[in-house]
Each structure stands twice: as C-alpha cells, then as structure tokens.
Design an enzyme around this catalytic site. Structure first.
Site, short mmCIF file in Angstrom:
data_model
loop_
_atom_site.label_atom_id
_atom_site.label_comp_id
_atom_site.label_asym_id
_atom_site.label_seq_id
_atom_site.Cartn_x
_atom_site.Cartn_y
_atom_site.Cartn_z
N GLU A 59 -2.78 10.69 -11.26
CA GLU A 59 -2.58 10.52 -12.69
C GLU A 59 -3.57 9.47 -13.20
O GLU A 59 -3.89 8.51 -12.49
CB GLU A 59 -1.14 10.07 -12.97
CG GLU A 59 -0.80 9.98 -14.44
CD GLU A 59 0.64 9.55 -14.70
OE1 GLU A 59 1.10 9.77 -15.82
OE2 GLU A 59 1.28 8.99 -13.78
N GLU A 93 -3.88 3.67 1.63
CA GLU A 93 -4.19 3.88 3.05
C GLU A 93 -4.36 5.37 3.29
O GLU A 93 -3.46 6.16 3.01
CB GLU A 93 -3.05 3.34 3.93
CG GLU A 93 -3.28 3.61 5.41
CD GLU A 93 -2.08 3.26 6.30
OE1 GLU A 93 -2.13 3.58 7.50
OE2 GLU A 93 -1.10 2.68 5.79
N HIS A 109 2.68 11.75 -7.06
CA HIS A 109 1.29 11.41 -7.35
C HIS A 109 1.04 9.92 -7.17
O HIS A 109 1.98 9.14 -7.05
CB HIS A 109 0.92 11.81 -8.79
CG HIS A 109 1.73 11.11 -9.85
ND1 HIS A 109 2.78 11.71 -10.50
CD2 HIS A 109 1.67 9.85 -10.38
CE1 HIS A 109 3.32 10.88 -11.38
NE2 HIS A 109 2.64 9.74 -11.32
N HIS A 127 0.81 -1.22 0.00
CA HIS A 127 0.00 0.00 0.00
C HIS A 127 0.84 1.27 0.00
O HIS A 127 2.05 1.24 0.20
CB HIS A 127 -0.99 0.01 1.17
CG HIS A 127 -0.38 0.15 2.54
ND1 HIS A 127 -0.22 -0.89 3.41
CD2 HIS A 127 0.11 1.24 3.21
CE1 HIS A 127 0.33 -0.48 4.54
NE2 HIS A 127 0.54 0.83 4.43
#
Length: 320
Positions: free
Chosen positions: A307, A234, A261, A170
């Site tokens: 993005e 998260e 990003h 994550h």
C-alpha cells in the site's frame, strides 16, 4: 514536486484478525497503543492501528502516517462469531508471510511475562539451538518474534521488563528470488539493505531492509545493531526456490486469507506513484482506480501487496 524515496517510511503491516478485542488486547499487552481506528460500517470492516507511543517510543505523538512500526488489524464483521473462520498465518501451507518481530529490553523477563499471562509460544527461548530468540503466538496464531536489544549475558539476571522501551522491529516475508526482490525493494521502493545473514548450512539467507540512515553491521557490545530500530523488512530466501518455475509464495489475499499488505508512507503521493509508473511496476490499484483516491497498491515480485499512502506531516492530503 518531485519525490524523494529517502523520505519514505515503512509505515505498517496489515493482518486480518478474527476477534479484534482479543487481538487488540494482545498487542496492548506487548506495550502497543491503539493510535487510530478507521470504522467502515458500510463496507462491514474496521481497521485498528497499533504502535509504540510512550515517551520512549521512536515516533511518540506523531500522526499515524508519519511513523514506522505500526501493525494494522483488519476485522471483517461477524468473523468473531463464526466457529469455522480461521486465519492463515503464513507458516503452514500455503506459506508466504512469516512473522512480526518486537525487540525488547530484557528478553528473558519479557518472555517470562508473556508466559505468565498464558500466551502460547511457537518457540520458547529454551527450545532448540537458538537461545536468543523466541516466537510467541498472537490470538490468531500469527508468529511474533521476540529479540533482545542487549546481549543475553547483559540481561540474564534481570527480572524486570519495561514495555515502553519495546520496538516493532520488523516484518518478515518469504521471497522466491532474492536478487529480484532485493533489486525491487532497493531500486523501486528506495530502501537500503541494512544487514545480511547468510545461513549456508541451513540453506537460507535473511536480508534486512529499511529507510533512514545506514546502520552499522556490528555494535560495541555484540548485540544486534538493528534491534533498536523500527520499520524494517526482513526478506527470507530459501536456496533454490528461484530455479523452480512452478514455485510460488502465497500473498495472504487469495484464500485462505491472513496477512494483507505492507504499507509505505511517501512524501508526495502523486509524484511517488508517477515514479512507480516510470519504474514499470505491476499495480494492484492505481491511485485513480475505484472510489478510494488516497491509496494505491503496488505488487512486489512475489505478488505481495504494498500500500502507498501520503505522509500527512510532509503534505496534508487526506482527512484520515
């Protein structure tokens, strides 16, 4: 053609790095493989895409846009020779991005291997009260959380670790208003809330979101049921920030820079962007803006950049 958010993938997270050789070496030591490099000598920057790609990996052999769990390293030429160039890791002021996280087969053995190789830790397994997580530092001092795919008891006496079984589990970002951010990532980005961890005593909650099938809240052996996954987001919410009109997290793109990003790969880029338009998103870059017609950037409620790219397996569009 319509767009189906259940087909989207949380493709990658982008970090700016000072020295790509050192950074690629670190992520390769974690078992990742350089699966793509996009050189941009005219604009004086290169992009390195690393992911788990062994036969045991979730997306082994897939096109880079048809994956989850990629880290994109962005190198602006010359930073490696600039003694004053320093990355903002998001955990000292100004805060925003928190960490990447890998899940490993045998956490004690994995952490020992990192320690033996000279990598520094923000938190070792034995530090503090939380004995089931560690944080290792990459060459730019970004935090990489290490979590186990099994319980501590199951792996306590195991001395070996196999990096082929690791996952880029994550990416953590801090959010000002949990309700607003959860609504955005569920309704607009099409993610599912897979797990919530409430920490009332310490004044924060964690929310794990992602695509794909729902994940059970618990596993048979008591291990984290999400530990074998890739491509989770998260969200960390500290109580009370939503009530402060002046409170703002740093998006990593204003100075001082660091995290850039997250990226979503979609089934049909034009249709997905039309859907985002209908949802009245804030755009950083529409598909039609500028010279690059194969990417768009949406802003989340905290101003983090998302993005949007085409999943080339579902529809060939760009010659990446």
């Amino acid at each position: 053609m319509a767009t189906d958010p259940s087909q989207y993938k949380f493709n990658h997270s982008m970090l700016r790095v000072k020295d790509p050789k050192r950074s690629v070496q670190f992520y390769e030591f974690l078992g990742m493989k350089l699966i793509n490099k996009l050189a941009n000598p005219d604009a004086k920057f290169d992009l390195y895409f690393l992911a788990y790609d062994s036969p045991k990996a979730v997306s082994h052999g897939n096109h880079w846009t048809d994956r989850e769990g990629i880290v994109e390293l962005t190198h602006n030429y010359g930073t490696e020779d600039d003694p004053d160039y320093k990355i903002a890791n998001g955990n000292t002021d100004p805060r925003g991005f928190g960490h990447l996280a890998i899940s490993v087969d045998n956490i004690q053995a994995a952490c020992q291997r990192l320690e033996d190789s000279g990598y520094k830790f923000q938190k070792k397994l034995t530090d503090g009260k939380m004995r089931h997580i560690a944080f290792v530092l990459d060459p730019d001092s970004y935090w990489v959380e290490v979590i186990g795919q099994k319980t501590l008891e199951e792996t306590e006496s195991v001395k070996e670790t196999d990096t082929a079984s690791y996952r880029l589990n994550h990416t953590m970002i801090r959010v000002k208003d949990a309700e607003v951010s959860l609504n955005f990532y569920k309704d607009v980005m099409g993610m599912q809330l897979k797990r919530t961890s409430e920490n009332e005593k310490n004044g924060f909650n964690l929310y794990f979101l992602g695509y794909g099938a729902p994940t059970p809240e618990a596993s048979a052996n008591g291990a984290n049921p999400l530990a074998g996954s890739e491509g989770l987001l998260e969200l960390t919410w500290n109580y009370g920030t939503e009530k402060d009109p002046n409170f703002k997290y740093h998006d990593g793109n204003a100075e001082p820079q660091g995290f850039g990003h997250i990226c979503i790969a979609v089934d049909d880029l034009e249709a997905a962007c039309a859907r985002f338009e209908e949802k009245k998103v804030n755009w950083k870059k529409r598909l039609t803006d500028g010279r690059m017609k194969n990417i768009a950037f949406v802003l989340d409620p905290d101003g983090y950049w998302i993005e949007v790219v085409q999943n080339e397996k579902l529809k060939a569009r760009s010659n990446w």
